[in-house]
Enzyme design. Structure first.
Site, PDB file in Angstrom:
ATOM      1  N   CYS A  14      -4.931  -5.349   2.990  1.00  0.00           N
ATOM      2  CA  CYS A  14      -5.236  -5.411   4.422  1.00  0.00           C
ATOM      3  C   CYS A  14      -6.535  -6.197   4.667  1.00  0.00           C
ATOM      4  O   CYS A  14      -6.507  -7.421   4.662  1.00  0.00           O
ATOM      5  CB  CYS A  14      -5.306  -4.002   5.011  1.00  0.00           C
ATOM      6  N   GLU A  46      -0.990   2.253  -0.604  1.00  0.00           N
ATOM      7  CA  GLU A  46      -1.309   3.641  -0.968  1.00  0.00           C
ATOM      8  C   GLU A  46      -0.441   4.631  -0.191  1.00  0.00           C
ATOM      9  O   GLU A  46      -0.320   5.791  -0.584  1.00  0.00           O
ATOM     10  CB  GLU A  46      -2.799   3.928  -0.756  1.00  0.00           C
ATOM     11  N   HIS A  67      -0.448  -1.193   3.692  1.00  0.00           N
ATOM     12  CA  HIS A  67      -1.247  -0.290   2.848  1.00  0.00           C
ATOM     13  C   HIS A  67      -0.348   0.341   1.785  1.00  0.00           C
ATOM     14  O   HIS A  67       0.361   1.301   2.079  1.00  0.00           O
ATOM     15  CB  HIS A  67      -1.913   0.794   3.706  1.00  0.00           C
TER      16      HIS A  67
END
Lengths: 240, 189
Positions: free
Chosen positions: B86, B170, B168
């Site tokens: 990002c 994660e 993202h």
């Protein structure tokens, strides 16, 4: 590209933040983390009349004023019918009140894994030009639970909503023994350790930043088929 | 050691746990050591022990990193693999001569992988979590690996192991970080 500037500061103590508070362990632990980095100016609470609310957990949200008093923090409370999506405008209204009354520059949530909740709160913050912090986002669940206990939080289970939680869990303190049992449930029943999947709800009675702690004086329990709620009818603050 | 670079508005900020913490958790789970550092603190010596670098994301309203792009000029000469997430992808883009412009996305979106790459493991399309207020116009020659309806989602340098993802990973796409870590280990052998 648009002009990019250093974050503005309106307070010498850091950014003034409002913490979305349901009364449970995650929102109050997020508050604890926020206090270590920025300035928590108020708690913000949304009381939903809908027990199936997607956004706001409700079993004992009426005790948030007592938590705010224990923490010495002002509280903004709004009520919502808890109708999906419409409740978001009520949350936005609550945050706007916090901006007006306490000059908050950002919002803190206890979101752990819920993309549904996080996305909606992020959008509200973007629309209001506010910062949004989720310090427990995708955190190591075991490490978080250990830290919660180690830091001195006293959170009791006030709702259970899945197998294998029995009625004995209602009112049970989240301590090392409870955490051991929860870890077993993760392995055997595939619950989410922190209860983020809606398996259980908690109420914080004491936190490191509380000047006084909450004592439950009267409560009632309802339990049937792995679903139960402990409703606190009367509670007070006592010296620590 | 994997170096995790915090791109947020100040060192040890409240954003650290949200954007660096989850990546550190993935790296630990993969059995690799990591160190973290704020972008303002990095010195050339800090890069010596790293077998890979991950440039972590920032809060939606936190775009300070883009106003301090000169502090990332060391990326031009880096030889170890880099993954920009990002804000990290935006910095890669700016350092190598691209630009960024307003383009906000929040929430899950469908990402289509147009160019096969081991980092995305050949999935033709997948759901990914977005949280950004700027989008990238890439430096010349960079390869677009994946896109969404609103813009570029995954890129790589034409010749060097420098990768960027706008989503993202994660959140529900840990595998992207895990495959990047495998790449770091392969290059280190």
């Amino acid at each position: 590209m648009g002009e990019i500037q250093e974050p503005e500061r309106t307070s010498v103590n850091g950014m003034r933040l409002g913490v979305l508070c349901s009364g449970g362990k995650d929102s109050l632990f997020a508050c604890y983390l926020a206090m270590q980095k920025e300035e928590v100016a108020c708690l913000i609470s949304v009381r939903s009349r809908n027990e199936e609310s997607y956004m706001f957990h409700i079993p004992n949200v009426h005790l948030v004023p007592l938590q705010a008093e224990a923490a010495g923090l002002p509280l903004i409370t709004v009520e919502t019918e808890g109708i999906e999506e419409a409740e978001l405008s009520d949350l936005s209204r609550a945050i706007c009140l916090a901006v007006e009354r306490h000059g908050i520059e950002g919002v803190v949530t206890g979101a752990l894994l819920s993309v549904y909740q996080a996305t909606r709160i992020q959008r509200i913050c973007r629309d209001l030009d506010l910062w949004c912090f989720n310090p427990l986002w995708y955190t190591d669940q075991e490490a978080y639970m250990e830290l919660l206990i180690e830091a001195g939080f006293r959170a009791v289970v006030t709702g259970v909503f899945s197998a294998p939680f029995n009625a004995a869990w209602l009112g049970r303190m989240i301590d090392r023994e409870a955490l051991k049992d929860l870890k077993q449930y993760v392995r055997k029943y595939r619950i989410i350790l922190t209860g983020e999947g809606g398996e259980y709800e908690t109420l914080v009675l004491d936190a490191p930043f509380f000047a006084r702690r909450i004592v439950i004086e009267e409560s009632t329990e309802e339990y049937f088929n792995y679903r139960g709620i402990l409703r606190v009818r009367r509670a007070r603050l006592e010296a620590k | 050691m994997i170096l995790l670079l915090d791109l947020s508005y100040r060192a040890h900020s409240l954003s650290r746990d949200e954007f660096v913490g989850p990546i550190a958790h993935i790296v630990s789970r993969a059995g690799l050591e990591w160190e973290e550092m704020h972008f303002s603190e990095i010195r050339s010596d800090d890069l010596k022990g790293a077998i890979g670098i991950i440039l972590c994301g920032t809060a939606l309203k936190d775009n300070l990193f883009a106003a301090r792009v000169q502090e990332f000029s060391w990326l031009r000469n880096i030889s170890v693999p880099v993954l920009g997430i990002c804000a990290g992808m935006q910095i890669l883009c700016l350092v190598f001569g691209g630009t960024i412009r307003p383009g906000c996305e929040i929430g899950m979106t469908t990402v289509r992988a147009d160019t096969p790459d081991p980092l995305l493991l050949g999935s033709p399309a997948f759901q990914a979590y977005e949280l950004h207020s700027f989008t990238c116009d890439l430096p010349q020659g960079w390869v677009v690996m994946a896109v969404s309806d609103s813009g570029v989602q995954a890129v790589r340098h034409p010749t060097r192991p420098l990768y960027g993802v706008m989503f993202h990973p994660e959140v529900r796409n840990d595998g992207v970080v895990e495959r990047f870590l495998s790449l770091c280990q392969e290059k280190d052998r």
